[in-house]
Write a protein that holds these residues in place. Structure first.
Motif: not given
Length: 497
Positions: A123-126, A202-204, A113-116, A209-210
């Protein structure tokens, strides 16, 4: 079927159990549905501590005191699974995969959730982490529901966001391949163009993932749960519980300490905040709905999406939030307060930066110099940099109004029978008293984040009164000399002419 009966004997797998939502979800399950079968929580080794050691620390924290008192037996059926969402296969060993074979419900909460954060890490986590999770889920023959926790901000270029899947911004497979191929520096240079519709990685990566969840909609019983900005609890497990400085509460604490005194933005903007216990209750109901009332999904259909968002049900503008926050902090000051909590928000960027320099940066430099002179480590400029980074990362989300349609989520209340409204219902949360909520939020920040007593000590109240006298003395003295200088200048000018 009642909700308690639904969760009875179910085996549950949770990722992201060390995060804000994840911990609140675990606590709610332990306390409110103690007859679950088994609960497995994916936890990675970190800072020299094993996953089991980290898990025990979490379970022994004050968050779980109420659950331990009310349902001590439920703690015997919760287990840590060693793994990491950054790794292929989530880093889960074959022995641990065997333990998961009877899992019925998955809550995939893990996210960066870190925006920076670097594009590659996000990419790896989300994104890749979600793909690895659904691949594991495919092998679980008893799986009944897979709830993927996303974010309402996965499509930030749309001001009205419906509970549905939108067209992708990029191909998720290509993006994962890029992250696996190139280094951080290259990818961070690429991101502004590659993800140009998004303010951060984060948002990207959550939007990508969706798309993965959508592709698996005919293979797995999936649903997407999109929370907005999650903040401290209204009542569960205790009012005001919080475990991080992210979001508006962190900025309120910075203001309460006296080191943040200005902000630029629109005070009339209404940001979207949602209490963590509201979020957890609706998350549990989402899994219940997916199993008991599954949507008809064919190859052309879409996965169900649930918006856990305030959607202006009990709206508060940024200006109102700041005014109420100052009142609450003055009534219950922080022990670590170093100056009078004060300041405001302004639409004028020039005025903001003038105030930023004179009432934040300059005092921080002077106090750090004094600390160096007295051989104490300076820290105020470091805090100012952190505040600046946090403000920049949150600016879009606090100063932009979105309309998150949450019709499907609100309908979940109809699934709760009258006998379970107190445990699983959420509609009564909507009309909470804002000042009481913020007061509890400050108490929670004092207790859980700053490790202070929830109620200010007499010393803190005395210190606040001293700061108040000094603040207004300095303020009006400065005004006096400014006005006197102006009058003298004008008098000299007219005398000369």
């Amino acid at each position: 079927m009642s909700i308690a009966d639904f969760y009875k004997d179910q085996e549950i797998f949770i990722t992201g159990g060390t995060g804000f939502i994840g911990k609140a979800l675990i606590e709610k399950l332990l306390r409110s549905v103690p007859k679950f079968g088994k609960m497995y929580v994916l936890i990675r080794n970190k800072k020299g501590k094993s996953s089991q050691e980290r898990f025990e620390e979490i379970l022994n924290s004050t968050l779980f005191e109420r659950a331990r008192q009310e349902q001590p037996e439920s703690f015997k059926r919760i287990f840590a699974i060693d793994g990491d969402c950054n790794d292929l296969g989530l880093g889960i060993s074959q022995d641990n995969l065997k333990k998961l074979q009877n899992v019925n419900l998955i809550f995939h909460v893990a996210a960066c959730v870190r925006f920076d954060d670097h594009f590659r890490n996000s990419v790896f986590l989300n994104t890749r982490g979600t793909h690895e999770m659904v691949k594991i889920a495919e092998g679980l023959t008893k799986l009944r529901a897979f709830i993927h926790v996303s974010t309402t901000y996965a499509h930030p270029d749309r001001r009205t966001v419906e509970e549905k899947i939108y067209p992708p911004y990029a191909d998720w497979r290509t993006t994962i391949k890029l992250a696996e191929t190139y280094d951080d520096e290259t990818l961070d240079l690429l991101f502004p163009k590659y993800g140009e519709s998004h303010p951060n990685t984060y948002t990207f990566t959550k939007s990508l993932a969706e798309q993965i969840i959508r592709e698996y909609r005919t293979k797995l019983p999936v649903a997407i749960f999109r929370p907005s900005i999650v903040i401290s609890s209204i009542e569960e497990p205790v009012p005001g519980w919080v475990d991080n400085f992210n979001g508006p509460l962190g900025m309120m604490v910075a203001c309460g300490v006296g080191i943040m005194r200005t902000n630029n933005g629109n005070p009339d903007c209404i940001p979207d905040f949602i209490p963590v216990d509201f979020c957890v209750r609706t998350l549990l109901l989402t899994a219940y709905k997916v199993v008991t009332q599954p949507a008809t999904v064919d190859v052309a259909g879409d996965v169900e999406v649930f918006h856990c968002a305030n959607s202006k049900m009990n709206a508060i503008s940024t200006g109102e939030l700041i005014d109420l926050g100052k009142k609450v902090i003055l009534e219950n000051p922080l022990e670590k307060c170093i100056w009078l909590p004060h300041g405001d928000i302004t639409r004028c960027d020039v005025w903001h930066y003038i105030r930023l320099f004179f009432v934040q940066i300059l005092p921080a430099i002077l106090l750090d110099c004094i600390l160096r002179f007295t051989r104490y480590p300076p820290f105020l400029m470091k805090l100012q940099r952190r505040i600046h980074c946090t403000k920049n990362s949150l600016e879009l989300f606090i100063n932009t109004e979105w309309n998150f349609i949450n019709t499907r989520l609100m309908a979940l209340e109809d699934l709760v029978n009258d006998g379970e409204k107190k445990i699983f219902g959420f509609m009564h949360y909507i009309e909470f008293d804002k000042k009481v909520f913020l007061a509890n939020g400050i108490k929670g920040a004092k207790q859980f984040l700053l490790k202070e007593r929830p109620i200010a000590s007499p010393q803190a109240r005395l210190r606040l009164r001293i700061f108040m006298v000094l603040h207004y003395t300095l303020k009006y003295t400065l005004y006096y000399y400014i006005v006197r200088y102006i009058f003298r200048t004008l008098n000299a000018y007219f005398s000369a002419h």
